[in-house]
Design a protein around this motif. Structure first.
Motif, PDB file in Angstrom:
ATOM      1  N   ASN A 111      52.326  34.318  87.907  1.00  0.00           N
ATOM      2  CA  ASN A 111      52.814  35.698  87.868  1.00  0.00           C
ATOM      3  C   ASN A 111      54.179  35.871  88.523  1.00  0.00           C
ATOM      4  N   LYS A 113      58.294  35.578  88.062  1.00  0.00           N
ATOM      5  CA  LYS A 113      59.281  35.508  86.988  1.00  0.00           C
ATOM      6  C   LYS A 113      60.174  34.329  87.322  1.00  0.00           C
TER       7      LYS A 113
ATOM      8  N   CYS B  85      59.676  32.309  96.025  1.00  0.00           N
ATOM      9  CA  CYS B  85      60.246  33.605  95.667  1.00  0.00           C
ATOM     10  C   CYS B  85      61.634  33.721  96.298  1.00  0.00           C
ATOM     11  N   THR B 124      60.941  35.184  91.077  1.00  0.00           N
ATOM     12  CA  THR B 124      60.615  36.390  91.821  1.00  0.00           C
ATOM     13  C   THR B 124      59.115  36.609  91.741  1.00  0.00           C
ATOM     14  N   SER B 126      55.382  38.483  92.043  1.00  0.00           N
ATOM     15  CA  SER B 126      54.965  39.721  91.379  1.00  0.00           C
ATOM     16  C   SER B 126      55.267  40.949  92.236  1.00  0.00           C
ATOM     17  N   GLU B 127      55.079  40.823  93.536  1.00  0.00           N
ATOM     18  CA  GLU B 127      55.360  41.976  94.391  1.00  0.00           C
ATOM     19  C   GLU B 127      56.837  42.357  94.394  1.00  0.00           C
ATOM     20  N   CYS B 128      57.683  41.343  94.447  1.00  0.00           N
ATOM     21  CA  CYS B 128      59.113  41.624  94.519  1.00  0.00           C
ATOM     22  C   CYS B 128      59.704  42.060  93.179  1.00  0.00           C
ATOM     23  N   GLN B 129      58.928  41.960  92.114  1.00  0.00           N
ATOM     24  CA  GLN B 129      59.455  42.343  90.805  1.00  0.00           C
ATOM     25  C   GLN B 129      59.522  43.848  90.628  1.00  0.00           C
ATOM     26  N   THR B 130      58.800  44.594  91.437  1.00  0.00           N
ATOM     27  CA  THR B 130      58.772  46.059  91.266  1.00  0.00           C
ATOM     28  C   THR B 130      60.023  46.729  91.833  1.00  0.00           C
TER      29      THR B 130
END
Lengths: 130, 130
Positions: A111, A113, B85, B124, B126-130
Motif C-alpha cells: 500500500n 506508492k 517512506c 510514500t 499509505s498514511e503519508c499519501q493523504t
DNA sequence: CTTTATGCAAAGCGTTTGCATACTT
DNA sequence: AAGTATGCAAACGCTTTGCATAAAG
C-alpha cells in the motif's frame, strides 16, 4: 537544495559532469575529485561535493547509496541493479527486464506508492572465484 | 573481527541482543544505545557499537546498510526486502516468495557466485499519501 | 554591478579505537 | 589468575558548511 536560485554554468561544474558521465566504475566523490584535479589542479573537494549533489538534484547524474560506505555516482541510464564482488569490490550493472513490474507489485503488497527501487547482489566475481 | 578469541556473555551484550530482537523499527546503534541506557545508564556508545558488530558476525542479528546514512540492525528472519517512506522514514518489511530464484538468476546473468542480495523500495506510505 | 560559485579550512556526524579498569571464566 | 569486555575520550573517514574572494551573467 534551493531551487529558487538561478544556476550558473561553471568550468568546474561542466568538468565534474563530464567525468561522471565518462566513468565506468561508479566513482565516489573522492574519485571524481582525483579525476578532475588532473586538469584543474586547484579545484577543491568541497566544490566536487556541492556539484555532485547539485547535478543529482537536477537529474543529470544518479547517486548510489547502497554499494558501500561511500556515496557513488553514475551517469543516467536505464534503471538497473548492481552486483558487488565481496573480494575485489568490483561493481557491475545488471539490466532487469521487469523493473516497472516490481514497483507495481510491491506497491500493491505494501500500500505504498512506490517511486523507485534498487537492488544490490553480493558475491564473488568470476575472476576471484579461481 | 578476531575469531580466535573466546567470547564471554556479559550483561551488556545480552541486553543489546534482547533489545534488537524485541525492536520492530530497525534501530540504529544510537537507537539501541538509548533503549539499553534506560536500564543500564552507564553503558557506553562504544560498547553498543562493538557488540552490534559482534552479534552480527556471530549471526545473531542482521545489519542493514542500505536504508539511509546510518547502519541499522534487525533480528534474524527469513530473507526480506524493505520499503522506505520518503516522507516519514517509516521502514517496513516485504517477504518475497522467490528470493532464492533471484540469486540464481543473477548469478547466471553475471557469472558471479551470488551469496545474497537485498532490495529497497522507496515511496510514500499509505498514511503519508493523504 | 549583482548574485552565484569557488577555495579553503573548520566543523559535523556516525563509527572506530587505545587505554586503564572491571568483570567473566 | 588469565584474559576478555567495558567506559571514556580521542581519533577517524566521509560529508557539509561558513566565509572571504572570484567568476558568471
Amino acid at each position: 537544495m534551493d531551487f529558487s536560485i538561478k544556476r550558473r554554468s561553471t568550468r568546474q561544474r561542466r568538468m565534474i559532469l563530464k567525468e561522471v558521465k565518462k566513468s565506468k566504475f561508479h566513482p565516489s566523490a573522492e574519485d571524481v575529485y582525483k579525476l578532475v584535479r588532473k586538469k584543474m589542479p586547484r579545484i577543491s573537494l568541497g566544490t566536487v561535493y556541492r556539484n555532485l549533489e547539485l547535478l543529482c538534484s537536477e537529474g543529470l547524474i544518479f547517486r548510489l547509496d547502497n554499494i558501500d560506505s561511500k556515496r557513488r555516482y553514475e551517469h543516467i541510464d536505464n534503471p538497473h541493479y548492481h552486483v558487488v564482488c565481496l573480494r575485489c569490490d568490483r561493481v557491475e550493472d545488471i539490466y532487469p527486464d521487469n523493473y516497472g513490474k516490481w514497483n507495481e507489485a510491491m506497491g500493491e503488497y505494501t500500500n505504498f506508492k512506490i517511486s523507485h527501487h534498487n537492488a544490490v547482489f553480493y558475491g564473488t566475481c568470476s575472476e576471484c572465484q579461481t
